[in-house]
Design a protein around this motif. Structure first.
Motif, PDB file in Angstrom:
ATOM      1  N   UNK A 163      -8.381   4.066 -53.637  1.00  0.00           N
ATOM      2  CA  UNK A 163      -7.424   3.797 -54.707  1.00  0.00           C
ATOM      3  C   UNK A 163      -5.992   3.912 -54.183  1.00  0.00           C
ATOM      4  N   UNK A 164      -5.711   4.970 -53.428  1.00  0.00           N
ATOM      5  CA  UNK A 164      -4.362   5.138 -52.872  1.00  0.00           C
ATOM      6  C   UNK A 164      -4.027   3.999 -51.909  1.00  0.00           C
ATOM      7  N   UNK A 165      -5.009   3.610 -51.097  1.00  0.00           N
ATOM      8  CA  UNK A 165      -4.792   2.502 -50.164  1.00  0.00           C
ATOM      9  C   UNK A 165      -4.539   1.196 -50.913  1.00  0.00           C
ATOM     10  N   UNK A 166      -5.346   0.932 -51.923  1.00  0.00           N
ATOM     11  CA  UNK A 166      -5.170  -0.297 -52.706  1.00  0.00           C
ATOM     12  C   UNK A 166      -3.833  -0.313 -53.438  1.00  0.00           C
ATOM     13  N   UNK A 167      -3.434   0.842 -53.941  1.00  0.00           N
ATOM     14  CA  UNK A 167      -2.146   0.926 -54.617  1.00  0.00           C
ATOM     15  C   UNK A 167      -1.002   0.585 -53.670  1.00  0.00           C
ATOM     16  N   UNK A 168      -1.020   1.207 -52.503  1.00  0.00           N
ATOM     17  CA  UNK A 168       0.062   0.960 -51.539  1.00  0.00           C
ATOM     18  C   UNK A 168       0.071  -0.508 -51.098  1.00  0.00           C
ATOM     19  N   UNK A 169      -1.094  -1.033 -50.763  1.00  0.00           N
ATOM     20  CA  UNK A 169      -1.153  -2.413 -50.283  1.00  0.00           C
ATOM     21  C   UNK A 169      -0.767  -3.412 -51.374  1.00  0.00           C
ATOM     22  N   UNK A 170      -1.122  -3.133 -52.615  1.00  0.00           N
ATOM     23  CA  UNK A 170      -0.754  -4.038 -53.690  1.00  0.00           C
ATOM     24  C   UNK A 170       0.739  -3.957 -53.991  1.00  0.00           C
ATOM     25  N   UNK A 171       1.306  -2.777 -53.843  1.00  0.00           N
ATOM     26  CA  UNK A 171       2.758  -2.678 -53.950  1.00  0.00           C
ATOM     27  C   UNK A 171       3.438  -3.523 -52.869  1.00  0.00           C
ATOM     28  N   UNK A 172       2.903  -3.467 -51.656  1.00  0.00           N
ATOM     29  CA  UNK A 172       3.453  -4.291 -50.584  1.00  0.00           C
ATOM     30  C   UNK A 172       3.209  -5.782 -50.860  1.00  0.00           C
ATOM     31  N   UNK A 173       2.105  -6.076 -51.522  1.00  0.00           N
ATOM     32  CA  UNK A 173       1.843  -7.468 -51.888  1.00  0.00           C
ATOM     33  C   UNK A 173       2.890  -7.973 -52.880  1.00  0.00           C
ATOM     34  N   UNK A 174       3.274  -7.122 -53.845  1.00  0.00           N
ATOM     35  CA  UNK A 174       4.324  -7.530 -54.786  1.00  0.00           C
ATOM     36  C   UNK A 174       5.654  -7.712 -54.053  1.00  0.00           C
ATOM     37  N   UNK A 175       5.948  -6.793 -53.109  1.00  0.00           N
ATOM     38  CA  UNK A 175       7.149  -6.979 -52.286  1.00  0.00           C
ATOM     39  C   UNK A 175       7.090  -8.308 -51.539  1.00  0.00           C
ATOM     40  N   UNK A 176       5.910  -8.624 -51.021  1.00  0.00           N
ATOM     41  CA  UNK A 176       5.738  -9.850 -50.230  1.00  0.00           C
ATOM     42  C   UNK A 176       5.894 -11.099 -51.094  1.00  0.00           C
ATOM     43  N   UNK A 177       5.275 -11.100 -52.267  1.00  0.00           N
ATOM     44  CA  UNK A 177       5.304 -12.283 -53.111  1.00  0.00           C
ATOM     45  C   UNK A 177       6.681 -12.524 -53.739  1.00  0.00           C
ATOM     46  N   UNK A 178       7.485 -11.458 -53.853  1.00  0.00           N
ATOM     47  CA  UNK A 178       8.841 -11.598 -54.421  1.00  0.00           C
ATOM     48  C   UNK A 178       9.915 -11.587 -53.344  1.00  0.00           C
ATOM     49  N   UNK A 179       9.542 -11.197 -52.127  1.00  0.00           N
ATOM     50  CA  UNK A 179      10.502 -11.005 -51.042  1.00  0.00           C
ATOM     51  C   UNK A 179      11.632 -10.065 -51.469  1.00  0.00           C
ATOM     52  N   UNK A 180      11.226  -9.013 -52.184  1.00  0.00           N
ATOM     53  CA  UNK A 180      12.153  -8.008 -52.692  1.00  0.00           C
ATOM     54  C   UNK A 180      11.534  -6.633 -52.468  1.00  0.00           C
ATOM     55  N   UNK A 181      12.333  -5.676 -52.019  1.00  0.00           N
ATOM     56  CA  UNK A 181      11.818  -4.332 -51.746  1.00  0.00           C
ATOM     57  C   UNK A 181      11.821  -3.517 -53.042  1.00  0.00           C
ATOM     58  N   UNK A 182      10.800  -3.725 -53.872  1.00  0.00           N
ATOM     59  CA  UNK A 182      10.653  -2.909 -55.074  1.00  0.00           C
ATOM     60  C   UNK A 182      10.082  -1.529 -54.740  1.00  0.00           C
ATOM     61  N   UNK A 183       9.276  -1.449 -53.667  1.00  0.00           N
ATOM     62  CA  UNK A 183       8.627  -0.188 -53.306  1.00  0.00           C
ATOM     63  C   UNK A 183       8.942   0.138 -51.849  1.00  0.00           C
TER      64      UNK A 183
END
Length: 444
Positions: A424-444
């Motif tokens: 769960x922790x791994x998926x959370x971190x990777x999905x946060x990075x996925x949102x950063x990737x898809x928006x090209x914005x450092x939200x996390x």
């Protein structure tokens, strides 16, 4: 010795052995894993990111493409070189002399005979009409913008790969440590059972059941070791590390649970995604290419001056020249039609890319919401109670209040709960990075 006496001694032995080897998982970190090679390099994520920016081959290669595009702008702005033409007498058959350029005698002039001194010089310059040079520069500048956007897109993709690989490695090492601890416990328990088996204290099937459980743990651990090997290979390529180096992650940033508004994420993606910028710049590039091809319908003008000594209507002839192709048959029709078709193609591609970007953001946002819901749904004290499963099962089994199968079932529940938490922790971190990737914005 009676059977109750054997069972009592065996229970005491198990209790002592379990108390000596038990250590809580909460004290474990990836830095404690004892299965890594000797030449281990401890690296934080900021350290790896700095090495990545300095060493990654794809980034370096794309930087060179930007430099090449810069040079192309310089080249496009250069004007055509002038052309110098010279013609002279190589051999004079009247005097039987080579390269005779002396002034003719007065007698030759009076007779109208020029046996020496003839030469002609011509200087020409091509003049680009219809603004071709400025349009060439504009197209080269657009090509440079495309190269820069391609660099940003590669940077975005490789950053995401670096961050997620680092996180996967970090959490996979935690899983390996979990399996290693359980293997150590069950192997010691197995040795105790084998001793007890020789004295008749346990049934043979119990020893076999423990051996099967250990084999399962070893198989699961091996699977994670292969994943770790793949992650090490990926990091070596990203960082251009020597083959013998084992990168050991030290820590990850603290988990953030704040989720940006969906509208903010969508706007950020449309504004900051380099692939959107690429699609937009491709339209600009196609427009500039079309303008250049239309300008090429106009032929270029060639001008010049001409000087001829002793060979024209009069001595020391100076003339003016101008020439231009007549645009009768070739008016660059094919290239213009091709550029117009390219413009239509890239224009429709922008709308499609915007749809893809929106879908990417919605997908990442939905996944992240799912994992946040899963995290927030955990009851208070859940992780402590997970730890107690192993502790209480060990106590109950050493006290012989539960059997082996019941004990293994509780330990398996404990292991699965720990795995679920790590995943769960791994998926959370990777999905946060996925949102950063898809928006090209450092939200996390």
């Amino acid at each position: 010795m009676s059977r109750p006496r054997i069972v009592s001694l065996f229970s005491v032995g198990l209790l002592l052995s379990w108390l000596s080897i038990f250590s809580p998982l909460s004290a474990q970190t990836p830095a404690q894993v004892n299965t890594t090679p000797i030449d281990t390099v401890r690296q934080s994520l900021p350290q790896l990111e700095q090495q990545f920016l300095e060493r990654n081959f794809q980034l370096l290669a794309q930087r060179y493409q930007v430099d090449i595009a810069d040079a192309a702008i310089t080249q496009a702005g250069l004007r055509p070189n002038p052309n110098l033409w010279f013609q002279g007498n190589l051999y004079n058959p009247n005097t039987q002399k080579f390269l005779q350029y002396g002034a003719p005698s007065q007698a030759d002039k009076d007779a109208g005979t020029y046996n020496s001194g003839y030469y002609a010089v011509q200087l020409q310059q091509v003049i680009l009409l219809a603004g071709k040079r400025s349009k060439l520069v504009a197209l080269a500048e657009s090509n440079r913008s495309l190269a820069k956007l391609a660099f940003r897109d590669i940077m975005r993709t490789l950053h995401y790969q670096l961050y997620t690989t680092y996180a996967n490695l970090y959490y996979d090492l935690q899983v390996v440590r979990l399996f290693d601890d359980e293997l150590a416990r069950q192997q010691r328990l197995l040795e105790s059972y084998r001793i007890a088996l020789r004295t008749g204290g346990v049934a043979p099937y119990e020893v076999t059941r423990l051996e099967v459980a250990i084999r399962d743990l070893q198989a699961n651990s091996a699977n994670y070791h292969t994943q770790i090997a793949d992650e090490q290979a990926t990091l070596r390529v990203l960082l251009r590390q020597p083959n013998k180096t084992f990168i050991l992650p030290t820590e990850l940033p603290a988990l953030q649970t704040n989720l940006p508004a969906l509208a903010t994420a969508l706007d950020s993606a449309q504004t900051n995604r380099p692939d959107i910028g690429l699609s937009q710049e491709q339209i600009n590039n196609a427009q500039r290419s079309l303008a250049l091809e239309k300008a090429r319908r106009t032929p270029d003008l060639t001008t010049g001056v001409f000087f001829e000594k002793y060979g024209n209507a009069y001595n020391n002839f100076v003339g003016f020249q101008a020439s231009m192709d007549l645009p009768i048959r070739n008016r660059n029709q094919g290239a213009i039609r091709s550029a117009e078709t390219t413009l239509k193609s890239v224009t429709s591609g922008l709308e499609n890319q915007q749809t893809i970007v929106q879908s990417d953001v919605l997908n990442a946002y939905d996944k992240l919401n799912t994992y946040y819901d899963q995290l927030n749904a955990r009851p208070e004290g859940y992780l402590d109670r997970i730890q107690n499963i192993s502790v209480e099962a060990t106590k109950a089994y050493n006290a012989r209040t539960i059997g082996l199968l019941d004990y293994l079932d509780k330990i398996r529940t404990y292991q699965q709960a720990q795995l679920n938490n790590i995943n769960l922790l791994n998926n959370l971190y990777n999905t946060q990075q996925l949102l950063n990737y898809t928006t090209n914005t450092r939200f996390f």
